[in-house]
Design a protein around this motif. Structure first.
Motif, PDB file in Angstrom:
ATOM      1  N   THR A 651     -35.967  25.768 -64.603  1.00  0.00           N
ATOM      2  CA  THR A 651     -35.409  24.771 -65.518  1.00  0.00           C
ATOM      3  C   THR A 651     -35.548  23.376 -64.919  1.00  0.00           C
ATOM      4  O   THR A 651     -35.266  23.174 -63.744  1.00  0.00           O
ATOM      5  CB  THR A 651     -33.926  25.067 -65.810  1.00  0.00           C
ATOM      6  N   ASP A 652     -35.997  22.438 -65.721  1.00  0.00           N
ATOM      7  CA  ASP A 652     -36.096  21.053 -65.274  1.00  0.00           C
ATOM      8  C   ASP A 652     -34.697  20.451 -65.196  1.00  0.00           C
ATOM      9  O   ASP A 652     -33.931  20.490 -66.173  1.00  0.00           O
ATOM     10  CB  ASP A 652     -36.954  20.259 -66.264  1.00  0.00           C
ATOM     11  N   PHE A 653     -34.330  19.894 -64.031  1.00  0.00           N
ATOM     12  CA  PHE A 653     -32.943  19.474 -63.803  1.00  0.00           C
ATOM     13  C   PHE A 653     -32.545  18.287 -64.668  1.00  0.00           C
ATOM     14  O   PHE A 653     -31.374  18.108 -64.988  1.00  0.00           O
ATOM     15  CB  PHE A 653     -32.735  19.138 -62.315  1.00  0.00           C
ATOM     16  N   LEU A 657     -34.892  21.474 -69.972  1.00  0.00           N
ATOM     17  CA  LEU A 657     -35.975  22.202 -70.623  1.00  0.00           C
ATOM     18  C   LEU A 657     -36.658  23.108 -69.595  1.00  0.00           C
ATOM     19  O   LEU A 657     -36.513  22.907 -68.389  1.00  0.00           O
ATOM     20  CB  LEU A 657     -37.014  21.226 -71.191  1.00  0.00           C
ATOM     21  N   PRO A 658     -37.411  24.110 -70.053  1.00  0.00           N
ATOM     22  CA  PRO A 658     -38.218  24.886 -69.095  1.00  0.00           C
ATOM     23  C   PRO A 658     -39.168  23.968 -68.339  1.00  0.00           C
ATOM     24  O   PRO A 658     -39.688  22.995 -68.906  1.00  0.00           O
ATOM     25  CB  PRO A 658     -38.985  25.865 -69.994  1.00  0.00           C
ATOM     26  N   PHE A 714     -36.531  16.837 -79.212  1.00  0.00           N
ATOM     27  CA  PHE A 714     -37.532  17.895 -79.310  1.00  0.00           C
ATOM     28  C   PHE A 714     -36.866  19.260 -79.482  1.00  0.00           C
ATOM     29  O   PHE A 714     -37.321  20.103 -80.269  1.00  0.00           O
ATOM     30  CB  PHE A 714     -38.404  17.908 -78.065  1.00  0.00           C
ATOM     31  N   ARG A 715     -35.778  19.470 -78.725  1.00  0.00           N
ATOM     32  CA  ARG A 715     -35.092  20.774 -78.776  1.00  0.00           C
ATOM     33  C   ARG A 715     -34.517  21.025 -80.168  1.00  0.00           C
ATOM     34  O   ARG A 715     -34.579  22.140 -80.693  1.00  0.00           O
ATOM     35  CB  ARG A 715     -34.003  20.807 -77.709  1.00  0.00           C
ATOM     36  N   CYS A 718     -37.080  22.275 -82.743  1.00  0.00           N
ATOM     37  CA  CYS A 718     -37.758  23.555 -82.516  1.00  0.00           C
ATOM     38  C   CYS A 718     -36.996  24.690 -83.173  1.00  0.00           C
ATOM     39  O   CYS A 718     -35.757  24.682 -83.242  1.00  0.00           O
ATOM     40  CB  CYS A 718     -37.882  23.831 -81.010  1.00  0.00           C
ATOM     41  N   THR A 719     -37.735  25.676 -83.645  1.00  0.00           N
ATOM     42  CA  THR A 719     -37.122  26.895 -84.167  1.00  0.00           C
ATOM     43  C   THR A 719     -36.819  27.835 -83.004  1.00  0.00           C
ATOM     44  O   THR A 719     -37.134  27.534 -81.850  1.00  0.00           O
ATOM     45  CB  THR A 719     -38.074  27.587 -85.154  1.00  0.00           C
ATOM     46  N   ASN A 720     -36.218  28.972 -83.312  1.00  0.00           N
ATOM     47  CA  ASN A 720     -35.847  29.905 -82.245  1.00  0.00           C
ATOM     48  C   ASN A 720     -37.036  30.603 -81.622  1.00  0.00           C
ATOM     49  O   ASN A 720     -36.890  31.286 -80.609  1.00  0.00           O
ATOM     50  CB  ASN A 720     -34.845  30.945 -82.774  1.00  0.00           C
ATOM     51  N   VAL A 721     -38.231  30.469 -82.209  1.00  0.00           N
ATOM     52  CA  VAL A 721     -39.429  31.081 -81.608  1.00  0.00           C
ATOM     53  C   VAL A 721     -40.311  30.034 -80.932  1.00  0.00           C
ATOM     54  O   VAL A 721     -41.292  30.388 -80.271  1.00  0.00           O
ATOM     55  CB  VAL A 721     -40.244  31.864 -82.661  1.00  0.00           C
ATOM     56  N   ASP A 722     -40.011  28.745 -81.114  1.00  0.00           N
ATOM     57  CA  ASP A 722     -40.802  27.688 -80.485  1.00  0.00           C
ATOM     58  C   ASP A 722     -40.348  27.476 -79.052  1.00  0.00           C
ATOM     59  O   ASP A 722     -39.214  27.798 -78.679  1.00  0.00           O
ATOM     60  CB  ASP A 722     -40.675  26.381 -81.266  1.00  0.00           C
ATOM     61  N   THR A 723     -41.237  26.892 -78.256  1.00  0.00           N
ATOM     62  CA  THR A 723     -40.919  26.537 -76.870  1.00  0.00           C
ATOM     63  C   THR A 723     -41.354  25.105 -76.611  1.00  0.00           C
ATOM     64  O   THR A 723     -42.473  24.720 -76.976  1.00  0.00           O
ATOM     65  CB  THR A 723     -41.643  27.466 -75.880  1.00  0.00           C
ATOM     66  N   VAL A 724     -40.471  24.311 -76.004  1.00  0.00           N
ATOM     67  CA  VAL A 724     -40.846  22.978 -75.539  1.00  0.00           C
ATOM     68  C   VAL A 724     -40.451  22.892 -74.073  1.00  0.00           C
ATOM     69  O   VAL A 724     -39.349  23.289 -73.691  1.00  0.00           O
ATOM     70  CB  VAL A 724     -40.186  21.864 -76.368  1.00  0.00           C
ATOM     71  N   ALA A 725     -41.365  22.404 -73.237  1.00  0.00           N
ATOM     72  CA  ALA A 725     -41.141  22.334 -71.792  1.00  0.00           C
ATOM     73  C   ALA A 725     -41.555  20.967 -71.295  1.00  0.00           C
ATOM     74  O   ALA A 725     -42.362  20.261 -71.919  1.00  0.00           O
ATOM     75  CB  ALA A 725     -41.933  23.416 -71.075  1.00  0.00           C
ATOM     76  N   ARG A 726     -40.972  20.586 -70.142  1.00  0.00           N
ATOM     77  CA  ARG A 726     -41.363  19.341 -69.494  1.00  0.00           C
ATOM     78  C   ARG A 726     -42.323  19.673 -68.355  1.00  0.00           C
ATOM     79  O   ARG A 726     -41.965  20.371 -67.413  1.00  0.00           O
ATOM     80  CB  ARG A 726     -40.137  18.611 -68.950  1.00  0.00           C
TER      81      ARG A 726
END
Length: 820
Positions: A651-653, A657-658, A714-715, A718-726
């Motif tokens: 997890t990005d502190f 986000l992931p 961004f979060r 997103c839907t429950n199947v989407d992923t957003v990461a930094r």
């Protein structure tokens, strides 16, 4: 102190003297102005920022030294720098510097000031603009002052100077740039209102100091968290080493000596910090795979058969697979897997050759062999160290790396003495040869002896045959039950000890308990504030329970959690989350519940078993469950801590986000799923435009706030199947299942509008916008690397288009960039 450090200090002092002599040839300026700047330096001397590591600190008097470079003569600037260092060495220091340290620091500051002054004067003489000239002078001062300090510290620690400088000093560069800006502002004010107004620089420096000190405190906190996590790793490693010792009676001495050897050899070969940590860990855990090898093979007092050796050869692979689940932040697994590879390629398990073998494994295999030869084994006595070294040297170039063997040959006598001393001083072996004399009898009494049975049978001759038959069956049942219980407890210990997954731990626990205790439903509750939350409910009646928290003190499980006492055959229907109806088939009528505690005797959870039959549980069932409690609790505690640590590591502190690590795992998983079900997948790379201007103009705290707010936007989108990461910096990546190129335009516009709206809401420059690039599976590629690379290229095309048209980029232009 190493010779090269002494030479560097001497050279620095001589350079400072030479610079002072040269500077003295130029005329001095206003000495009252010099005195004013000296007062400013003294007032700011207490403003120090501690280094995140070690005892060093950075002073914030740099802007005043720059002012002296611009407003005074080179000699006056050098004198001011020297006096400031002397004062700094006496204020807010844990211990006063020695004469050598003080002399070096003064000389180093004088050299840096002289270099910066010469750089600034050269550019001004050639009619260079003052602002760039000041910025370049600040950079020269930064590099000159930090380079020599980094070399001295690194060489004293036997480390390489450049990697040490990169690790410790670059994050201070922004302050020097900010200091140059502050000095430029003060110079402008001085030119218009007189040099006495230079004191106005003090509150500005203090403001920067408070901001920077806050950042350093956060860095310190992260460092402390990392050190605590690393200490937990070390304790876990030592615990695993103890587990290996319990399996192989020859291992514990060997492990600690090997670790002592590899420390010294790793330093001699100048391994990096990560390589050293990996090597030290592998020294403890390289034989953990022996847990999969039967004891009678490990401790066999003779030569192994070919079949037995084949069994032994699995231990590097098994050890690597075990440690792969731990996910150490340094490369332990390759060392463990390869520590039986040979230099000539004839080793196992992979047949690696030469330098293809990890350097840590090459060190470990040499040391491992040397210590094995010089130690007692079940099948032979130890060899003298000289003979052991001769055998190792004979195998150089065949089994071992010749370079590592050469280092060991130079030091093996001293290293063996040092390893033996450290082992005797620091390690207490696991004691299994103990007896407990207290206690007259167990709570259930002793099993009847043969004499007791004989006496009982003779007391009634008429029923001798029936008594013998009954006693025989009772004995067989007791033996069978005891054997089954011992076997189940043993298997449970093995199954629980091999898992760090919370879900897997609970599943193993439930399946093993079912052999000894009949139940229809098993529930594990974990505390969450003043409630209990069901972490796992399994069994045919699991659907009878609602997914709601249980208040402490309510129902069976809540009462057990609050009181710390077990319940035997409680009424299952009083559980607050129970939704079964009376009289219906499958109605639960009894419950067995116990509290679980961690090592600090704090409540870890509640384990509750439910049964359809009334009075289904016996006191023997309660005893068995309580006997399992310590093993269950320890395994659950490890699994919970591992789950938390694993989540933190992925997890990005800043944005929650992931991070990049989690993104790659998720992308591989999504691609595998898409291949199976035949779905599309969109990979979108988003990079912020003008973000650097936000940091430069508003500061890093404002930039962090912007990143965090954009991540929240961004979060929400997103839907429950989407992923957003930094991915890092100001770059984000989206994974959107089922989305193809044809349907992506609206989503791309939505992402871009989110960035613009957040920036506008926070009052940032409207030029903050998003550059986007998208790639689609399977149209644009089938691997994670292909999709990310293509999306990244398209994002840069979009960014180029953005900057070519400044702020005139439209959605239509952006769409063309995506299709390029």
């Amino acid at each position: 102190m190493p010779l090269r450090v002494r030479l560097l200090i001497t050279l620095t002092i001589l350079s400072a003297v030479a610079a002072t002599v040269l500077a003295a040839r130029q005329p001095s300026h206003s000495w009252p102005q010099f005195g004013l700047l000296l007062v400013a330096v003294l007032l700011s001397s207490g403003l120090k920022v501690q280094l995140p590591k070690g005892d060093g600190s950075m002073s914030l008097n740099f802007p005043f030294i720059l002012l002296a470079i611009m407003q005074l003569s080179p000699l006056q600037a050098i004198i001011l720098a020297a006096l400031s260092v002397v004062v700094l060495g006496r204020i807010k220091v844990k211990k006063f510097f020695t004469l050598v340290q003080t002399t070096f620091n003064v000389a180093n500051s004088m050299c840096a000031t002289a270099a910066a002054s010469a750089t600034y004067a050269f550019q001004i003489r050639h009619h260079g603009p003052p602002a760039p000239a000041l910025a370049i002078a600040a950079l020269v001062y930064f590099f000159c002052s930090t380079a020599t300090v980094a070399m001295v510290i690194a060489w004293c620690k036997a480390e390489r100077a450049i990697p040490f400088w990169r690790a410790e000093f670059p994050w201070y560069l922004p302050f020097y740039i900010v200091g140059a800006a502050l000095a430029a502002i003060a110079q402008h004010v001085t030119a218009n209102f007189g040099w006495a107004t230079s004191l106005l620089l003090i509150p500005m420096v203090y403001t920067v100091y408070r901001s920077y000190q806050g950042q350093m405190n956060r860095i310190k906190e992260r460092e402390q968290h990392y050190e605590q996590t690393e200490a937990l790793h070390l304790r876990t490693i030592e615990g695993l080493a103890m587990a290996i010792e319990a399996k192989d009676q020859n291992t514990h001495d060997h492990l600690f000596r090997v670790r002592s050897y590899v420390n010294e050899i790793g330093v001699a070969l100048q391994l990096s910090k990560l390589e050293m940590k990996a090597l030290q860990t592998a020294a403890f855990l390289h034989d953990i795979g022996k847990l999969a090898v039967p004891e009678h093979i490990l401790n066999k007092p003779g030569k192994l058969t070919p079949e037995e050796f084949e069994k032994v050869k699995i231990h590097p692979v098994v050890g690597a697979e075990i440690l792969e689940r731990v996910r150490f932040p340094y490369p332990v697994v390759p060392i463990v897997r390869s520590h039986h590879e040979w230099w000539n390629g004839t080793g196992y398990p992979d047949g690696l050759k030469g330098e293809d073998i990890p350097i840590g494994a090459r060190i470990l295999t040499v040391v491992d062999c040397f210590d094995a030869l010089a130690s007692d084994r079940p099948y032979r006595k130890s060899l003298p160290p000289d003979e052991a070294m001769a055998i190792v040297k004979k195998m150089a170039g065949i089994q071992f790396d010749p370079g590592v063997v050469a280092v060991l040959e130079q030091r093996y006598t001293l290293l063996k003495q040092q390893a033996d001393t450290e082992h005797e001083r620091n390690f207490i072996p696991l004691n299994t040869d103990i007896e407990v004399w207290r206690g007259e009898a167990p709570g259930a009494g002793f099993e009847r002896s043969d004499d007791d049975l004989q006496t009982l049978s003779l007391s009634d001759n008429s029923d001798t045959a029936e008594l013998d038959q009954t006693a025989a069956f009772a004995s067989l049942n007791l033996i069978a039950a005891a054997s089954q219980e011992a076997q189940t407890l043993y298997e449970m210990s093995q199954g629980l000890g091999g898992s760090l997954s919370l879900k897997e731990t609970i599943s193993v626990m439930a399946s093993r308990m079912r052999r000894l205790i009949p139940f229809d439903c098993c529930a594990l509750y974990l505390p969450a504030g003043e409630t209990l939350v069901a972490q796992h409910i399994d069994g045919e009646c699991a659907k009878s329970f609602a997914a709601e928290p249980i208040p402490m003190g309510e129902g069976i499980s809540g009462w057990v959690a609050q009181s710390g006492k077990a319940i035997l055959n409680g009424n299952a229907t009083v559980e607050p989350t129970y939704r079964g109806k009376a009289g219906e088939p499958g109605e639960l009528r009894s419950a067995l519940s116990i509290p679980l505690y961690n090592l600090q005797r704090q409540l870890l959870g509640v384990l509750t078993l439910y049964a359809i039959e009334a009075e289904s549980f016996s006191r023997d069932h309660l005893r068995i469950l309580q006997a399992m409690e310590s093993k269950l609790s320890l395994s659950l505690q490890n699994a919970i801590q591992f789950k938390r640590a694993e989540k933190d590591a992925e997890t990005d502190f800043l944005t929650n986000l992931p991070n990049a690590r989690r993104l790659f795992l998720q992308l591989e998983s999504e691609l595998e799923r898409c291949r199976t079900v035949g779905q599309d997948l969109a990979v979108i790379v988003c990079d912020l435009n003008a973000f650097k201007e936000v940091n430069d103009r508003r500061g890093h705290l404002a930039g962090n706030m912007l990143l965090s707010s954009i991540a929240d936007g961004f979060r929400r989108g997103c839907t429950n199947v989407d992923t957003v990461a930094r991915m890092g910096g100001d770059e984000f990546v989206f994974l959107l299942p089922t989305m193809s190129a044809e349907g992506s335009e609206a989503r791309l516009r939505e992402i871009a509008e989110t960035v613009t709206q957040v920036a506008h809401t926070l009052g940032f420059d409207t030029r903050v916008s998003a550059s986007l690039g998208a790639a689609f599976y399977p149209a644009d590629g089938e691997s994670a690397e292909e999709l990310l690379a293509l999306a990244d290229r398209r994002m840069y095309l979009d960014k180029q288009a953005h900057y070519k048209t400044l702020e005139g980029t439209t959605s239509e232009h952006r769409g063309k960039a995506f299709a390029a």
